[in-house]
Design an enzyme around this catalytic site. Structure first.
Site, mmCIF file in Angstrom:
data_model
loop_
_atom_site.group_PDB
_atom_site.id
_atom_site.type_symbol
_atom_site.label_atom_id
_atom_site.label_comp_id
_atom_site.label_asym_id
_atom_site.label_seq_id
_atom_site.Cartn_x
_atom_site.Cartn_y
_atom_site.Cartn_z
ATOM 1 C CG ASP B 303 -2.091 -0.889 1.068
ATOM 2 O OD1 ASP B 303 -2.571 -0.978 -0.069
ATOM 3 O OD2 ASP B 303 -2.528 -1.491 2.058
ATOM 4 C CB THR B 378 -19.438 7.084 -3.529
ATOM 5 O OG1 THR B 378 -18.837 7.225 -2.236
ATOM 6 C CG2 THR B 378 -20.689 6.238 -3.407
ATOM 7 C CB SER B 381 -16.977 12.031 2.205
ATOM 8 O OG SER B 381 -15.931 12.976 2.257
#
Lengths: 549, 679
Positions: B303, B378, B381
């Site tokens: 990551d 999505t 926010s």
């Protein structure tokens, strides 16, 4: 000088045919089409040539075929008196028939009989010569099974034994043998169906010199690394091997297929350099042993040797030391077992060299097919240690060497030392053995060790100097040949199945390349080390004690 | 449920010779044949010792007694190696156990009230309340509240950590102590199977099973043993034929010297020590298999955030678009991030507070508004407050949102976004209704030394892939700066999974780290999945290793430990086999020079007498085991390098060294042995 010239000629000839024959064999074993004659054969034996076989089916086919071959050959010998061209030689005695049937089916061609006195032309041609072809084709088929194991990925089939057997015979061995036989006839090798010619000796007495269809058998005897001669004196007999040129041609034929199979291997696994590295290891060991034997024979001790300028006892004048050493080294390095000189008369070091060639496990370059699968087994053992030392789960040619692979390789490696050591040890325990030996002491021990090494490695050459016609020798040597051949074959096919199932691991910088000199050194070292560690105690009491005396 | 009180760093530290003495009783207990039979090589030595002892008792001589004694020492030293390795683990487990005591948990019952129950009675799914000063009674996830927790009992790290509900820092471990505040924990493991229990079992080696490679090596060693057994058995008739019948003592001595006793004796110690080295680095592996797999890894998924770059991306700049002022953008950015619990979201609020004087916390009115939380799908926010709909998120996601409402996205936005991305930053676009307010720049800082580490990994044949949710431009800039081989941009959890599958299809072994619940499937799929201790329970259950320090770069060390384990095995096997050469030179002339005097020329060490030569070889064979125990426990030195150079070096040190060392060793021992009267 003439000797070196022979070596150079031999190597040049091998270099010339290496590519075409190696590539031809690769095509033969990967071709999708079937020749008409082959399709006909498949129909007769009801084989569906397009279906691949699981390794167990393949192995059953090898074993079944070989079992039938042994029984057929045994019966053929026992029923000789009913056959044409038996030359009145009668049924072959049971002990000889048993030993010979196994010997020819296992590609050993150990001969515990005198052909001129025991075998008629029909048994020779329909029995022994047929097995010269088929046992060689079986060896190549097994090797191809293993090669497919490396080449395939996530597959459960390793090819079709019947197809491999037929193609190896029809497309490789028969054409090569046909051409070679004609060349040999041209060089003076006898080809006759007569039982013999009557001659008047210089002293006025009369005798009969046996004749045989020798040239056709001689060709496949060498090509298939078989080695069983139609005459007792084998390739030392002028009718089998008349002169220096025929000698060189025969050595060439001995080395031809085992050497070229490395190219076939490289081609089929998709990286020719993988084949070259095996060839280089075979070549270096073959050359080193040639140097040892040659030097030892040229520097024999003793008055006779000093006067003759080298150890010529038991050698043919027409071959000399070079021609004999070259032949001896090639025949013991390939599991052929034909001889053109008495290995028993070699010096301690020279005879020991021939013995060591066999104890390497017949992979320098080894028998047809068997040499390739034997050295691949050693490569896997070497890669197991090398792989650990670079910090990865060991792998070879992209296949991981896990529990099953190591077990198979271990069994294949274990079979030969087991039969050789136990056989020789047991023989020496028997009271009758000392009487069967020509020589006491260290040389006698070499003779016994040589016999079992020859049988266990399916070589078939005789050190001679030992009488092996007793029931004990016929039976024990027969069993050595059987286990020495089929235990490794089963292990190799199981290995092939396991490798074919695996997916290939891609090469990275962390993968140890198996094409460079480092791997070649590691592989050569493993071959020598395993043989040395296993046999040095026994050799110390035989050839080493002789050589240091 | 049992817990620990004393903070204790796990790991046995360096090998001290004193451990040889303290492990002696254990080593003696292992002389039991039922234990020995598990190791084929040592069982042969054990059987040989019994045989020689019987002959030595029946017909005592200085030589036969000395050989018998040293054969027993050989077995004992082998047991000692295993006992020392196990003892180190046992000592750790003991110190953990000693600190145990029972806890009482406050369980929440169905009607909402609390009852006090013993920790051992807790079941999976129970909710317990833990308050400041209390010990967490079991492993689980925080479902309510936030607290600082002292995890030093497990990790050895004394600085307290924050555990909170939601997000990826929700997992708590039984036995750790809450320092402040109050949390509600949902228990996730059964009693006796908690993290601490597994840890104790692990360091004790109680459930140690042979790893696949260890099994394969054992088969090879057994094969060598059989070969030598055959060679020695066949030697007796050959000796008798040659007029040099050998005694059982001499033949057994030869056999024991030839079979690979060195590696046979040290094999299990090497395995135990490999696990121990992981534990010393605060990594717990669920199986030895995982450690071996680590050595084989050819693709590392890392990551970006926290591994390649420092901690979290921080908002560093606000760039207004069109007529919007910086202040207007700041207000919108703050509003959109109020509900965003991610570190990036918090950094935006912090930036707005620091540079634009806005409120850090949410007002009551704002708290009552409708929050739109960030999701991986999505990638946005925001908040709906008094008719204002404010969103911020990935450029493509926000653009879509604006266009969906009929708004227009000026080209300027794309220019700014691309520029920030190209510079290695992360652009977040902030929009209000149909109007794009501006772009927020988040910046990453690549940790120092990463480029060099990735270079080393490349030399080892390991491909590094950076995983990031950033757009491709940003990803590439950081990938280039850090020096990784490849990157996966715009990564969603399912992309990560697909990448692992694709690599595995190609035959490569994949390692990754993860902490979030949505990492769990990928952690389970990866061949080596290292979960961060700070992560969720789901992640810790899915992986096959847990890093107590929660340091994602640890993956690189884990790979090195896996490789070191295999190399140690290979090196000591090679050493063991190479030793045989010198032993032949010592023993064969001793056995046969009487009948073939010419064989004495092989006595190149000029050993004193046949008896002293054989005894010296046996003594060397036994002592070399003790001498190599430290190496087996420490592991051979590993430096990241290509396969060729590694092999060349190890062949030189352990192959050549293995040939030379016994010549010197046996010669030296013979100098002492010859002083024994009767030799």
């Amino acid at each position: 000088m003439a000797g070196l010239l022979q070596v150079v000629l031999l190597l040049v000839a091998l270099a010339v045919v290496y590519r075409p024959l190696g590539d031809h064999m690769a095509r033969v074993y990967s071709d999708e089409k079937h020749w008409r004659v082959e399709a006909f054969l498949y129909r007769i034996v009801r084989v569906e040539p397009k279906t691949g076989q699981h390794w167990k089916t393949y192995a059953s086919a090898v074993l079944g075929f070989s079992a039938v071959s042994v029984i057929f050959l045994f019966l053929l010998q026992r029923l000789q008196s009913l056959l044409p061209l038996d030359l009145g030689r009668g049924p072959v005695p049971t002990g000889i028939a048993f030993n010979t049937a196994i010997s020819f089916v296992t590609n050993t061609n150990w001969q515990s009989y005198v052909p001129e006195a025991v075998m008629g032309h029909t048994v020779q041609m329909a029995g022994l010569t047929v097995q010269n072809f088929l046992s060689a084709a079986v060896g190549m088929a097994v090797a191809m099974g293993l090669v497919r194991g490396f080449a395939r990925s996530g597959a459960d089939r390793i090819g079709n034994f019947w197809v491999d057997l037929v193609r190896g015979t029809v497309r490789i061995l028969v054409p090569l043998a046909f051409v070679s036989a004609i060349v040999l006839v041209g060089l003076g090798v006898v080809m006759s169906l007569k039982s013999g010619v009557d001659v008047v000796n210089p002293d006025g007495s009369q005798s009969t010199i046996a004749l045989a269809p020798a040239a056709s058998q001689e060709a496949i005897k060498q090509l298939g690394t078989n080695g069983g001669g139609v005459f007792n004196a084998n390739s030392a007999h002028p009718f089998e091997n008349p002169g220096a040129w025929s000698n060189l041609v025969e050595i060439f034929l001995i080395l031809l297929i085992p050497v070229c199979l490395t190219r076939t291997f490289g081609t089929l696994v998709g990286n020719r350099r993988q084949g070259y590295v095996l060839l280089s290891v075979m070549g270096v060991l073959w050359s080193a042993m040639l140097a040892v034997i040659w030097w030892a024979e040229a520097h024999q001790h003793g008055t006779a040797a000093l006067l003759a300028g080298g150890g010529l006892e038991g050698k043919e004048q027409r071959f000399g030391i070079a021609g004999s050493a070259l032949f001896a080294n090639s025949t013991t390095g390939t599991s052929t077992g034909a001889v053109n000189a008495m290995h028993d008369s070699f010096s301690g070091l020279g005879g020991g060299g021939a013995l060591l060639n066999m104890l390497f496990g017949e992979m320098t370059p080894g028998g047809v097919g068997s040499g390739l699968y034997s050295i691949l087994i050693m490569a896997m053992i070497a890669m197991f240690l090398a792989g650990l030392m670079v910090g990865r789960t060991p792998e070879y040619l992209g296949k991981k060497l896990g529990k099953r692979e190591v077990t198979c390789a271990a069994i294949a490696m274990l079979a030969m030392p087991t039969v050789v050591l136990l056989g020789a040890g047991a023989a020496l325990l028997l009271p009758g053995t000392a009487a069967a030996l020509n020589n006491p002491g260290a040389h006698g021990l070499s003779e016994v060790l040589y016999a079992y090494a020859s049988a266990g490695n399916n070589n078939g050459s005789a050190f001679a100097g030992i009488t092996v016609t007793s029931d004990w020798f016929q039976t024990s040597l027969g069993l050595c040949m059987l286990f020495g051949r089929f235990v490794p074959i089963l292990a190799v096919l199981c290995l092939a199945g396991s490798l074919a199932e695996q997916r290939k691991v891609p090469q990275t910088a962390g993968t140890l390349p198996t094409t460079g000199p480092l791997f070649a050194t590691m592989l050569g070292g493993t071959v020598v080390l395993v043989a040395a560690l296993t046999f040095v105690p026994a050799l110390a009491l035989g050839p080493i004690a002789e050589a240091l005396a | 449920m049992t817990v620990l009180t004393e903070p204790k760093r796990v790991g046995a530290g360096v090998f001290a010779p004193r451990q040889l003495l303290t492990s002696l009783p254990d080593a003696l207990r292992k002389l039991d044949p039922r234990h020995q039979v598990r190791n084929p090589v040592l069982f042969v030595v054990w059987a040989g010792s019994v045989l020689v002892t019987v002959f030595a008792v029946a017909d005592p001589s200085v030589f036969s007694v000395a050989v018998a004694v040293w054969l027993w020492f050989t077995v004992l030293f082998a047991n000692l190696a295993e006992a020392v390795a196990e003892g180190r683990g046992k000592a750790q487990a003991e110190s953990l156990r000693r600190a145990k005591r029972d806890t009482v948990a406050q369980r929440i019952v169905a009607d909402g009230s609390r009852e006090r129950v013993p920790g051992a009675d807790l079941r999976v799914g129970d909710l317990v309340v833990v308050e400041a000063g209390e010990v967490i009674p079991g492993d689980g996830d925080v479902v309510e509240g936030i607290a600082t927790v002292d995890e030093s009992a497990i990790t050895g790290e004394s600085a307290p950590v924050i555990r909170e509900s939601g997000g990826d820092r929700s997992a708590v471990t039984g036995g750790t102590t809450v320092l402040s505040d109050r949390i509600v924990v949902r228990i996730a493991t059964k009693p006796g199977e908690s993290f601490v229990d597994r840890m104790i079992a692990l360091v004790e080696g109680a459930r140690r099973q042979k790893t696949p490679n260890e099994v394969a090596l054992t088969i090879l060693l057994a094969t060598l043993t059989i070969i030598f057994l055959l060679a020695v058995v066949a030697l007796q008739p050959m000796s008798a034929y040659s007029g040099a019948r050998q005694s059982v003592t001499v033949l057994t001595a030869l056999l024991v010297c030839l079979i690979p006793t060195t590696i046979g004796a040290l094999l299990s110690a090497i395995g135990i020590a490999g696990m121990d080295r992981l534990v010393q680095r605060n990594v717990l592996a669920t199986s030895g298999r995982a450690v071996e797999a680590a050595g084989d890894v050819s693709t590392l998924l890392l990551d970006k955030t926290g591994t390649i770059t420092f901690g979290n991306r921080q908002a560093t700049e606000l760039i207004p678009i069109g007529v919007t002022t910086v202040h207007e953008l700041a207000v919108a950015a703050r509003l959109s991030s109020l509900a965003d619990e991610t570190p990036e979201g918090r950094s935006i609020v912090a930036l707005c507070a620091k540079e634009h004087g806005l409120l850090k916390g949410a007002t009551d009115r704002e708290r009552a508004a409708k929050f739109v939380p960030f999701t991986a799908q999505t990638r946005m926010s925001g908040i709906d407050l008094d008719g204002r709909r404010v969103r911020k998120g990935a450029a493509s996601a926000v653009r879509e949102w604006v266009v969906d409402q009929g708004g227009l996205v000026p080209d300027e936005v794309r220019d700014v976004v691309d520029r920030i991305g190209a510079e290695g930053g992360t652009p977040l676009v902030c929009a209000e209704g149909r109007i794009v307010r501006g772009v927020i720049r988040l910046s990453d800082v690549v940790k120092p030394g990463m480029r060099q580490r990735f270079g080393e990994l490349r030399a080892m044949g390991i491909k590094t892939v950076m995983i990031t949710g950033d757009n491709p431009l940003t990803a590439r800039a950081i990938a280039e700066e850090a020096g990784v081989d490849d990157y996966l941009a715009d990564a969603k959890p399912e992309d990560k999974m697909a990448l692992i599958r694709a690599e595995q299809e190609g035959g490569r072994l994949v390692a990754m780290t993860g902490d979030g619940t949505n990492d769990a499937p990928a952690l389970a799929q990866a061949d080596v999945g290292v979960a961060m201790n700070t992560g969720t329970m789901a992640a810790k259950e899915a992986g096959n290793m847990v890093d107590l320090d929660s340091d994602p770069t640890k993956l690189i060390e884990i790979v090195e430990i896996g490789k070191q384990l295999l190399i140690t095995r290979g090196a000591l096997t090679t050493f063991s086999i190479a030793n045989d050469l010198a032993k032949y030179f010592a023993i064969l002339p001793a056995m046969f020079a009487a009948v073939y005097p010419q064989l004495d020329r092989l006595n190149i060490m000029h050993l004193h007498s046949p008896d002293s030569a054989i005894l010296s070889a046996v003594v060397f064979n036994a002592l070399v085991i003790v001498g190599l125990i430290p190496l087996a426990l420490r592991g051979v030195r590993y430096r990241p390098a290509g396969a060729q150079s590694l092999l060349r070096r190890n062949l030189l040190v352990y192959g050549l060294g293995g040939i030379v060392t016994p010549f010197a060793g046996i010669w030296l021992i013979d100098l002492l042995v010859r002083l024994i009267p009767g030799m």
